[in-house]
Write an enzyme that holds these catalytic residues in place. Structure first.
Site, PDB file in Angstrom:
ATOM      1  N   HIS A  66     -12.138   2.589  -0.256  1.00  0.00           N
ATOM      2  CA  HIS A  66     -12.735   1.612   0.653  1.00  0.00           C
ATOM      3  C   HIS A  66     -13.773   2.323   1.530  1.00  0.00           C
ATOM      4  O   HIS A  66     -13.452   3.349   2.139  1.00  0.00           O
ATOM      5  CB  HIS A  66     -11.673   1.017   1.586  1.00  0.00           C
ATOM      6  CG  HIS A  66     -10.630   0.175   0.912  1.00  0.00           C
ATOM      7  ND1 HIS A  66     -10.642  -1.201   0.946  1.00  0.00           N
ATOM      8  CD2 HIS A  66      -9.528   0.517   0.205  1.00  0.00           C
ATOM      9  CE1 HIS A  66      -9.583  -1.672   0.294  1.00  0.00           C
ATOM     10  NE2 HIS A  66      -8.890  -0.652  -0.170  1.00  0.00           N
ATOM     11  N   ASP A  90     -16.448  -5.899  -1.065  1.00  0.00           N
ATOM     12  CA  ASP A  90     -15.100  -6.449  -0.989  1.00  0.00           C
ATOM     13  C   ASP A  90     -15.193  -7.953  -0.734  1.00  0.00           C
ATOM     14  O   ASP A  90     -15.990  -8.411   0.082  1.00  0.00           O
ATOM     15  CB  ASP A  90     -14.304  -5.761   0.127  1.00  0.00           C
ATOM     16  CG  ASP A  90     -12.809  -6.011   0.003  1.00  0.00           C
ATOM     17  OD1 ASP A  90     -12.073  -5.053  -0.305  1.00  0.00           O
ATOM     18  OD2 ASP A  90     -12.379  -7.175   0.199  1.00  0.00           O
ATOM     19  N   GLY A 126      -0.036   0.008   1.063  1.00  0.00           N
ATOM     20  CA  GLY A 126      -0.941  -1.134   1.201  1.00  0.00           C
ATOM     21  C   GLY A 126      -1.825  -1.379  -0.010  1.00  0.00           C
ATOM     22  O   GLY A 126      -2.737  -2.207   0.033  1.00  0.00           O
ATOM     23  N   HIS A 141      -9.309   2.880  -5.948  1.00  0.00           N
ATOM     24  CA  HIS A 141     -10.562   2.444  -5.313  1.00  0.00           C
ATOM     25  C   HIS A 141     -10.630   3.016  -3.918  1.00  0.00           C
ATOM     26  O   HIS A 141      -9.642   3.062  -3.198  1.00  0.00           O
ATOM     27  CB  HIS A 141     -10.678   0.916  -5.290  1.00  0.00           C
ATOM     28  CG  HIS A 141      -9.464   0.208  -4.772  1.00  0.00           C
ATOM     29  ND1 HIS A 141      -8.309   0.086  -5.522  1.00  0.00           N
ATOM     30  CD2 HIS A 141      -9.206  -0.377  -3.595  1.00  0.00           C
ATOM     31  CE1 HIS A 141      -7.394  -0.559  -4.812  1.00  0.00           C
ATOM     32  NE2 HIS A 141      -7.909  -0.850  -3.630  1.00  0.00           N
ATOM     33  N   HIS A 181      -5.506   0.131  -9.488  1.00  0.00           N
ATOM     34  CA  HIS A 181      -6.636   0.847 -10.095  1.00  0.00           C
ATOM     35  C   HIS A 181      -7.321   1.531  -8.909  1.00  0.00           C
ATOM     36  O   HIS A 181      -7.748   0.835  -7.973  1.00  0.00           O
ATOM     37  CB  HIS A 181      -7.573  -0.165 -10.790  1.00  0.00           C
ATOM     38  CG  HIS A 181      -8.727   0.452 -11.516  1.00  0.00           C
ATOM     39  ND1 HIS A 181      -8.984   0.221 -12.858  1.00  0.00           N
ATOM     40  CD2 HIS A 181      -9.708   1.284 -11.090  1.00  0.00           C
ATOM     41  CE1 HIS A 181     -10.082   0.886 -13.215  1.00  0.00           C
ATOM     42  NE2 HIS A 181     -10.536   1.534 -12.154  1.00  0.00           N
ATOM     43  N   ASN A 228      -5.776   3.323  -0.143  1.00  0.00           N
ATOM     44  CA  ASN A 228      -4.396   2.871  -0.033  1.00  0.00           C
ATOM     45  C   ASN A 228      -3.677   3.404  -1.269  1.00  0.00           C
ATOM     46  O   ASN A 228      -4.198   3.298  -2.386  1.00  0.00           O
ATOM     47  CB  ASN A 228      -4.333   1.347   0.009  1.00  0.00           C
ATOM     48  CG  ASN A 228      -4.915   0.792   1.298  1.00  0.00           C
ATOM     49  OD1 ASN A 228      -4.770   1.396   2.362  1.00  0.00           O
ATOM     50  ND2 ASN A 228      -5.584  -0.347   1.221  1.00  0.00           N
TER      51      ASN A 228
HETATM   52  P1  AMP Z   1      -6.054  -2.490  -1.863  1.00  0.00           P
HETATM   53  O1  AMP Z   1      -5.199  -3.232  -0.881  1.00  0.00           O
HETATM   54  O2  AMP Z   1      -6.377  -1.092  -1.401  1.00  0.00           O
HETATM   55  O3  AMP Z   1      -5.509  -2.557  -3.277  1.00  0.00           O
HETATM   56  O4  AMP Z   1      -7.459  -3.221  -1.830  1.00  0.00           O
HETATM   57  C1  AMP Z   1      -7.830  -4.236  -2.700  1.00  0.00           C
HETATM   58  C2  AMP Z   1      -9.089  -4.831  -2.148  1.00  0.00           C
HETATM   59  O5  AMP Z   1      -9.707  -5.568  -3.176  1.00  0.00           O
HETATM   60  C3  AMP Z   1      -8.886  -5.789  -0.958  1.00  0.00           C
HETATM   61  O6  AMP Z   1      -9.629  -5.339   0.161  1.00  0.00           O
HETATM   62  C4  AMP Z   1      -9.398  -7.131  -1.495  1.00  0.00           C
HETATM   63  O7  AMP Z   1     -10.063  -7.898  -0.513  1.00  0.00           O
HETATM   64  C5  AMP Z   1     -10.334  -6.688  -2.609  1.00  0.00           C
HETATM   65  N1  AMP Z   1     -10.549  -7.646  -3.687  1.00  0.00           N
HETATM   66  C6  AMP Z   1      -9.613  -8.390  -4.325  1.00  0.00           C
HETATM   67  N2  AMP Z   1     -10.173  -9.136  -5.292  1.00  0.00           N
HETATM   68  C7  AMP Z   1     -11.507  -8.853  -5.267  1.00  0.00           C
HETATM   69  C8  AMP Z   1     -12.626  -9.300  -6.012  1.00  0.00           C
HETATM   70  N3  AMP Z   1     -12.498 -10.205  -7.009  1.00  0.00           N
HETATM   71  N4  AMP Z   1     -13.852  -8.805  -5.708  1.00  0.00           N
HETATM   72  C9  AMP Z   1     -13.984  -7.908  -4.710  1.00  0.00           C
HETATM   73  N5  AMP Z   1     -12.970  -7.438  -3.962  1.00  0.00           N
HETATM   74  C10 AMP Z   1     -11.744  -7.900  -4.240  1.00  0.00           C
END
Ligand code: AMP
Length: 115
Positions: A106, A36, A97, A104, A102, A91
């Site tokens: 955590h 992340d 949140g 994912h 897409h 999330n």
């Molecule tokens: P969510 O809030 O569950 O959609 O999580 C999205 C996550 O993606 C957040 O923890 C961000 O810090 C992370 N994120 C956003 N852009 C990038 C990126 N380019 N590379 C890696 N992580 C990212």
């Protein structure tokens, strides 16, 4: 002449396509796991299916194998990094949140994760 390129793909699709960089922790035909960019724990990895399922709320029965695989990749990463414990979190939707549309998973670890 400047051409403004507006990609319709989300950030994770662009990472999968190698259009933008990421630190890749694991990859196979179906899944990619990346660090992340703004970690909320000493170890914060996102485990992402290559198939674009916008959110868990959009998943269908057809997706149950790939969703299960995300958990097994999390287990593998946890073992490889010798994590004593970790938190796994989806999330779901804007109010849950979720920022990137897409799916994912955590993986948060490397210390006591208290949230
Ligand atoms: P969510 O809030 O569950 O959609 O999580 C999205 C996550 O993606 C957040 O923890 C961000 O810090 C992370 N994120 C956003 N852009 C990038 C990126 N380019 N590379 C890696 N992580 C990212």
């Amino acid at each position: 002449m400047h051409v403004l390129y507006m990609s319709s793909q989300n950030i994770f699709e662009r990472i999968i396509a190698r259009e933008i960089p990421a630190i890749i922790e694991y990859e196979d035909d179906e899944v990619i796991a990346i660090k992340d960019i703004a970690p909320k724990a000493p170890i914060h990895i996102l485990i992402i299916p290559k198939k674009n399922i916008p959110s868990i709320a959009d998943a269908t029965l057809e997706d149950q194998n790939i969703l299960g695989k995300l958990l097994m990749v999390a287990q593998k990463i946890g073992k490889e990094k010798n994590l004593e414990g970790y938190k796994l979190l989806f999330n779901v939707g804007e109010k849950g949140g979720q920022v990137i549309p897409h799916v994912h998973l955590h993986l948060l670890g490397g210390g006591k994760i208290d949230f």
